[in-house]
Design an enzyme around this catalytic site. Sequence first.
Site, mmCIF file in Angstrom:
data_model
loop_
_atom_site.group_PDB
_atom_site.id
_atom_site.type_symbol
_atom_site.label_atom_id
_atom_site.label_comp_id
_atom_site.label_asym_id
_atom_site.label_seq_id
_atom_site.Cartn_x
_atom_site.Cartn_y
_atom_site.Cartn_z
ATOM 1 N N HIS A 266 0.846 -1.185 0.000
ATOM 2 C CA HIS A 266 0.000 0.000 0.000
ATOM 3 C C HIS A 266 0.889 1.245 0.000
ATOM 4 O O HIS A 266 1.981 1.246 0.567
ATOM 5 C CB HIS A 266 -0.872 -0.036 1.266
ATOM 6 C CG HIS A 266 -1.992 0.940 1.296
ATOM 7 N ND1 HIS A 266 -1.806 2.292 1.537
ATOM 8 C CD2 HIS A 266 -3.328 0.764 1.151
ATOM 9 C CE1 HIS A 266 -2.974 2.894 1.528
ATOM 10 N NE2 HIS A 266 -3.922 2.009 1.300
ATOM 11 N N ASP B 19 2.780 -3.956 8.362
ATOM 12 C CA ASP B 19 1.447 -3.381 8.156
ATOM 13 C C ASP B 19 0.433 -4.489 8.382
ATOM 14 O O ASP B 19 0.341 -5.434 7.591
ATOM 15 C CB ASP B 19 1.366 -2.826 6.738
ATOM 16 C CG ASP B 19 -0.039 -2.394 6.331
ATOM 17 O OD1 ASP B 19 -0.961 -2.454 7.176
ATOM 18 O OD2 ASP B 19 -0.217 -2.020 5.158
ATOM 19 N N GLN C 71 -4.698 -5.703 7.035
ATOM 20 C CA GLN C 71 -5.514 -6.782 6.490
ATOM 21 C C GLN C 71 -5.287 -8.100 7.221
ATOM 22 O O GLN C 71 -5.728 -9.153 6.747
ATOM 23 C CB GLN C 71 -5.225 -6.946 4.991
ATOM 24 C CG GLN C 71 -5.487 -5.716 4.160
ATOM 25 C CD GLN C 71 -6.936 -5.259 4.190
ATOM 26 O OE1 GLN C 71 -7.844 -6.048 4.447
ATOM 27 N NE2 GLN C 71 -7.172 -3.981 3.921
ATOM 28 N N LYS D 32 -11.156 -0.975 9.948
ATOM 29 C CA LYS D 32 -11.177 -2.225 9.185
ATOM 30 C C LYS D 32 -11.479 -3.427 10.074
ATOM 31 O O LYS D 32 -11.628 -4.542 9.577
ATOM 32 C CB LYS D 32 -9.838 -2.429 8.467
ATOM 33 C CG LYS D 32 -9.512 -1.350 7.435
ATOM 34 C CD LYS D 32 -8.162 -1.601 6.788
ATOM 35 C CE LYS D 32 -7.694 -0.439 5.937
ATOM 36 N NZ LYS D 32 -8.497 -0.236 4.732
ATOM 37 N N CYS E 272 -4.663 2.080 -3.947
ATOM 38 C CA CYS E 272 -3.455 2.644 -3.319
ATOM 39 C C CYS E 272 -2.254 1.731 -3.503
ATOM 40 O O CYS E 272 -1.380 1.627 -2.620
ATOM 41 C CB CYS E 272 -3.684 2.936 -1.838
ATOM 42 S SG CYS E 272 -4.913 4.223 -1.537
#
Length: 426
Positions: free
Chosen positions: A136, A214, A217, A240, A380
């Site tokens: 991203h 990161d 997700q 999220k 992104c």
Amino acid sequence: MTTVTTAGAPVSTAHLGAALRAQFPALHQTVYDGRPLVYLDSAATSHKPLAVIEAVREFYERDNSNVHRGAHALSIRATNAYEAARDKLAAFVNAASRREIVFTRGATEAINLVAATWGEMNVRAGDEIVISEIDHHANIVPWQLLAQRAGATVRYARYDASTGGMDAEHMISLIGPRTKLVAFAHVSNVLGSIAPVHRLVAAARAAGAAVLIDGCQSVPHMPVDVQALGADFYVASGHKMCGPTGIGFLWGRLDVLETMPPYQSGGEMIDQVTLEGSTFASPPGRFEAGTPAIAQAVGLGAAVDYLAGLGMANVEAHEHDLARYLVERLSAVDGLALYGPPRGEARAALAAFSVAGVHANDLSTFIDQDGVAIRAGHHCTQPLHAALGISASARASLYVYSTRADVDALVESIVSTQRLFAQLGG
């Protein structure tokens, strides 16, 4: 088959989505001539269960006050609720200490915080930062800007078409004596591929490099144990994972956080202020200048309670079933190119794809008329799309409230749109 207790009744993980839908009011609406909403954009943001909505409403109705600076009842309650959310997050990701959880506006701010503090202290001219072209933009641009300021170099692990994910061997080969930081996504927001975290962390450790992951997700979708993963920093966004927008967190090893200077300055982050100078609070307060997002933190705490109550292993099992079904159904559509790990390989419950003869934006617009909400564009991830040889893709992303019926509706609408475009072109 694993069962989960929800609304007082046991439910198998295979039917978890249907059992939970009643708890998500936004899913119960119609769009465009009364068509029921089919929400397949959860990688962009998740919907919120009633427990989260009610927690935020209750805070504003009953406890609304600023935190840490008042001795009255409302301030005490607000402070307790805010700090309880930190405790919940620490337990949720198995942090060694509650002081390792820093509230931020989201993962993007968390990454920028690390770049502006740890990065400015540690990255110098000639150093290297190793990231990936599949990531991203939020995990690319801050490191590019840091490298420009410091005179350092950013090196990029490439996309691997054979695995449908990042080329882990290439990333490991890029890590060397000049590497100061290795940063990557736990799960790709486009490909759904899952990074081999332990191998990458081991390679970085062998070179003496720090690691940032990161988790946008991954934290909402699978059990995450930050101590077991072995990184220095881990970031995620609350919206999220069933929480409100405007709140996220940075987890950092406490010994590392204690070496870092403030990110912003003002109230809350200080120890002592005199006309001669200032000293700063210990982490996490050092990095939380000003009035924080109190209601949002309370809502995030409620989201953590909700997910923990379901059991993240159960959430993961439900989504693995959905991922297999999603790939199976999409793979059977003529003219559809699916990106990410090959069929049968582990992946998250999301899929990016292209349909021959139909631009992703057009596809998204037309299936929206059927009530099916997906995302279209570069998500992104422009470098990844360049590596794929496309400018945009469509993406369907599922969550704990999603069902196989949602996938069926998606595929039916895609096929219907294909027929329409074939007629228009014929």
